[in-house]
Design a protein around this motif. Structure first.
Motif, PDB file in Angstrom:
ATOM      1  N   LYS A 105       0.833  -1.200   0.000  1.00 40.03           N
ATOM      2  CA  LYS A 105       0.000   0.000   0.000  1.00 40.03           C
ATOM      3  C   LYS A 105       0.876   1.262   0.000  1.00 40.03           C
ATOM      4  O   LYS A 105       0.578   2.226  -0.695  1.00 40.03           O
ATOM      5  N   GLY A 106       1.957   1.221   0.763  1.00 40.13           N
ATOM      6  CA  GLY A 106       2.874   2.361   0.803  1.00 40.13           C
ATOM      7  C   GLY A 106       3.461   2.661  -0.568  1.00 40.13           C
ATOM      8  O   GLY A 106       3.552   3.823  -0.986  1.00 40.13           O
ATOM      9  N   ASN A 107       3.848   1.622  -1.294  1.00 37.45           N
ATOM     10  CA  ASN A 107       4.388   1.774  -2.644  1.00 37.45           C
ATOM     11  C   ASN A 107       3.341   2.402  -3.573  1.00 37.45           C
ATOM     12  O   ASN A 107       3.623   3.323  -4.338  1.00 37.45           O
ATOM     13  N   ARG A 108       2.101   1.917  -3.438  1.00 40.03           N
ATOM     14  CA  ARG A 108       1.021   2.447  -4.291  1.00 40.03           C
ATOM     15  C   ARG A 108       0.724   3.910  -3.958  1.00 40.03           C
ATOM     16  O   ARG A 108       0.500   4.732  -4.858  1.00 40.03           O
ATOM     17  N   ASP A 109       0.735   4.234  -2.678  1.00 46.87           N
ATOM     18  CA  ASP A 109       0.486   5.622  -2.267  1.00 46.87           C
ATOM     19  C   ASP A 109       1.556   6.560  -2.845  1.00 46.87           C
ATOM     20  O   ASP A 109       1.248   7.638  -3.340  1.00 46.87           O
ATOM     21  N   THR A 110       2.815   6.130  -2.745  1.00 49.93           N
ATOM     22  CA  THR A 110       3.915   6.945  -3.271  1.00 49.93           C
ATOM     23  C   THR A 110       3.776   7.116  -4.784  1.00 49.93           C
ATOM     24  O   THR A 110       3.924   8.224  -5.311  1.00 49.93           O
ATOM     25  N   ALA A 111       3.480   6.017  -5.468  1.00 52.32           N
ATOM     26  CA  ALA A 111       3.350   6.075  -6.926  1.00 52.32           C
ATOM     27  C   ALA A 111       2.202   7.004  -7.336  1.00 52.32           C
ATOM     28  O   ALA A 111       2.337   7.809  -8.264  1.00 52.32           O
ATOM     29  N   LEU A 112       1.078   6.913  -6.615  1.00 46.48           N
ATOM     30  CA  LEU A 112      -0.072   7.749  -6.950  1.00 46.48           C
ATOM     31  C   LEU A 112       0.224   9.223  -6.656  1.00 46.48           C
ATOM     32  O   LEU A 112      -0.162  10.110  -7.424  1.00 46.48           O
ATOM     33  N   HIS A 113       0.928   9.472  -5.561  1.00 50.33           N
ATOM     34  CA  HIS A 113       1.323  10.840  -5.200  1.00 50.33           C
ATOM     35  C   HIS A 113       2.181  11.450  -6.318  1.00 50.33           C
ATOM     36  O   HIS A 113       1.940  12.580  -6.764  1.00 50.33           O
ATOM     37  N   ILE A 114       3.157  10.709  -6.790  1.00 50.72           N
ATOM     38  CA  ILE A 114       4.038  11.196  -7.861  1.00 50.72           C
ATOM     39  C   ILE A 114       3.239  11.357  -9.157  1.00 50.72           C
ATOM     40  O   ILE A 114       3.340  12.372  -9.848  1.00 50.72           O
ATOM     41  N   HIS A 115       2.440  10.358  -9.471  1.00 58.24           N
ATOM     42  CA  HIS A 115       1.614  10.390 -10.687  1.00 58.24           C
ATOM     43  C   HIS A 115       0.724  11.643 -10.700  1.00 58.24           C
ATOM     44  O   HIS A 115       0.635  12.341 -11.724  1.00 58.24           O
ATOM     45  N   ASN A 116       0.089  11.920  -9.567  1.00 59.39           N
ATOM     46  CA  ASN A 116      -0.804  13.089  -9.511  1.00 59.39           C
ATOM     47  C   ASN A 116      -0.058  14.402  -9.711  1.00 59.39           C
ATOM     48  O   ASN A 116      -0.581  15.328 -10.345  1.00 59.39           O
ATOM     49  N   TYR A 117       1.154  14.495  -9.183  1.00 57.18           N
ATOM     50  CA  TYR A 117       1.963  15.694  -9.422  1.00 57.18           C
ATOM     51  C   TYR A 117       2.219  15.880 -10.919  1.00 57.18           C
ATOM     52  O   TYR A 117       2.119  16.986 -11.443  1.00 57.18           O
ATOM     53  N   VAL A 118       2.567  14.778 -11.576  1.00 57.17           N
ATOM     54  CA  VAL A 118       2.896  14.865 -13.006  1.00 57.17           C
ATOM     55  C   VAL A 118       1.651  15.252 -13.816  1.00 57.17           C
ATOM     56  O   VAL A 118       1.718  16.098 -14.715  1.00 57.17           O
ATOM     57  N   ILE A 119       0.508  14.666 -13.476  1.00 57.54           N
ATOM     58  CA  ILE A 119      -0.744  15.004 -14.170  1.00 57.54           C
ATOM     59  C   ILE A 119      -1.078  16.491 -13.964  1.00 57.54           C
ATOM     60  O   ILE A 119      -1.386  17.224 -14.914  1.00 57.54           O
ATOM     61  N   ASN A 120      -0.985  16.936 -12.723  1.00 56.51           N
ATOM     62  CA  ASN A 120      -1.346  18.332 -12.431  1.00 56.51           C
ATOM     63  C   ASN A 120      -0.437  19.326 -13.137  1.00 56.51           C
ATOM     64  O   ASN A 120      -0.894  20.353 -13.627  1.00 56.51           O
ATOM     65  N   ARG A 121       0.846  19.029 -13.185  1.00 64.54           N
ATOM     66  CA  ARG A 121       1.789  19.969 -13.795  1.00 64.54           C
ATOM     67  C   ARG A 121       1.716  19.968 -15.322  1.00 64.54           C
ATOM     68  O   ARG A 121       1.972  20.976 -15.965  1.00 64.54           O
ATOM     69  N   THR A 122       1.439  18.808 -15.908  1.00 66.45           N
ATOM     70  CA  THR A 122       1.462  18.715 -17.373  1.00 66.45           C
ATOM     71  C   THR A 122       0.093  18.942 -18.002  1.00 66.45           C
ATOM     72  O   THR A 122       0.019  19.248 -19.198  1.00 66.45           O
ATOM     73  N   ASN A 123      -0.970  18.734 -17.209  1.00 71.06           N
ATOM     74  CA  ASN A 123      -2.329  18.800 -17.766  1.00 71.06           C
ATOM     75  C   ASN A 123      -2.587  17.791 -18.869  1.00 71.06           C
ATOM     76  O   ASN A 123      -3.470  17.997 -19.703  1.00 71.06           O
ATOM     77  N   ARG A 124      -1.827  16.699 -18.893  1.00 72.41           N
ATOM     78  CA  ARG A 124      -2.109  15.648 -19.881  1.00 72.41           C
ATOM     79  C   ARG A 124      -3.224  14.751 -19.327  1.00 72.41           C
ATOM     80  O   ARG A 124      -3.554  14.795 -18.126  1.00 72.41           O
ATOM     81  N   ARG A 125      -3.783  13.917 -20.204  1.00 70.69           N
ATOM     82  CA  ARG A 125      -4.867  13.023 -19.812  1.00 70.69           C
ATOM     83  C   ARG A 125      -4.385  12.055 -18.735  1.00 70.69           C
ATOM     84  O   ARG A 125      -3.297  11.499 -18.841  1.00 70.69           O
ATOM     85  N   ASN A 126      -5.200  11.860 -17.723  1.00 72.15           N
ATOM     86  CA  ASN A 126      -4.856  10.979 -16.609  1.00 72.15           C
ATOM     87  C   ASN A 126      -5.317   9.560 -16.913  1.00 72.15           C
ATOM     88  O   ASN A 126      -6.501   9.260 -16.857  1.00 72.15           O
TER      89      ASN A 126
END
Ligand SMILES: [Zn+2]
Length: 278
Positions: A105-126
């Motif tokens: 779960k910790g690995n998934r939380d970290t991955a999702l946290h990073i993923h969300n940063y990238v989506i928010n900054r790039t505005n590409r499709r999630n």
């Protein structure tokens, strides 16, 4: 100390077969490497973080996945991040991040946290956080994730992925997500100060047709030193320099390439001599 390891997927310069844009205008590695460099540079300004790159940073050797995992496991990373560019049907687009199906779960939380940063900054499709039994995820012992930062096979995203601006946005988003995840503290300005004048070469390519003529004309007009090579696909790559990056002629060459939207990347003198030997 937080230990972050990285690898840019594949190798560049045509070393890894097939991993390139369908129009041959970019190797997947060019994007992957750019993102990793921007991310590592951004994180280098923070205290209590050490970083390790498990692939060949010159892009000349496609270090096998088993060897990448071995290096990362031996180094004892806390988090491993593998950066890739995606491929699919021409209409497919957006960013997706992978964890192994057995990830904690910790690995998934970290991955999702990073993923969300990238989506928010790039505005590409999630495209979301996904699972896959990728070797690099399966064989690394620590939390790990693999991010596909856009589709090379989509013309709109390929155009973005060729720019340093987009690579920097993705790389810095990953770095900033790590900063917040691990609560890293920025180094003092004095400690973070960098020399301003450094020697670099500009690598740019692969050109054909009208863009090739334009770049060629520019190089002759300005009298910059350069080497050229023709790739197996017939396109031409240039190594321009050396430049002192504090000087006007460097800025002129960089501005010329950026203003035309030509992919370009800076090489150290060591990387430039490796390029020449190849
Ligand atoms: Zn890849």
């Amino acid at each position: 100390m937080v230990k972050i390891s990285w690898d840019a997927g594949h190798a560049g310069f045509g070393v890894t077969p097939g991993k390139r844009a369908t129009d041959n205008s970019m190797y997947e590695w060019d994007f992957n490497d750019g993102v990793v460099r921007y991310a590592m540079e951004a994180l280098s300004h923070y205290e209590n973080v050490s970083q390790f790159r498990a692939d060949d940073p010159s892009g000349r050797i496609d270090v096998p996945l088993s060897e990448r995992a071995r290096r990362v496991n031996e180094w004892g990373s806390d988090l491993h991040i593998s950066v890739h560019g995606n491929a699919g049907p021409a209409e497919a687009n957006g960013i997706e991040t992978y964890v192994h199906p057995t990830a904690s779960k910790g690995n998934r939380d970290t991955a999702l946290h990073i993923h969300n940063y990238v989506i928010n900054r790039t505005n590409r499709r999630n495209r979301g956080l996904k699972e896959a039994d990728f070797q690099i995820l399966r064989t690394t012992n620590m939390d790990s994730l693999l991010i596909e930062g856009g589709f090379m096979t989509n013309s709109e995203e390929l155009t973005l992925m060729k720019t340093n601006n987009y690579r920097a946005t993705v790389g810095r988003a990953i770095a900033d997500a790590i900063v917040t995840k691990f609560g890293l503290k920025r180094k003092s300005e004095r400690a973070a100060s960098q020399p301003t004048n450094i020697i670099r070469y500009i690598y740019t390519g692969g050109f054909a047709g009208q863009p090739l003529q334009e770049v060629h004309d520019y190089l002759f007009r300005t009298g910059h030193n350069f080497d050229a090579k023709r790739g197996s696909d017939g396109s031409v790559v240039f190594l321009i320099g050396p430049f002192d990056t504090g000087m006007a002629n460097f800025k002129d060459a960089k501005n010329f390439l950026d203003s035309k939207g030509h992919y370009n990347r800076l090489l150290t003198p060591e990387e430039a001599s490796e390029w020449r030997m190849k």
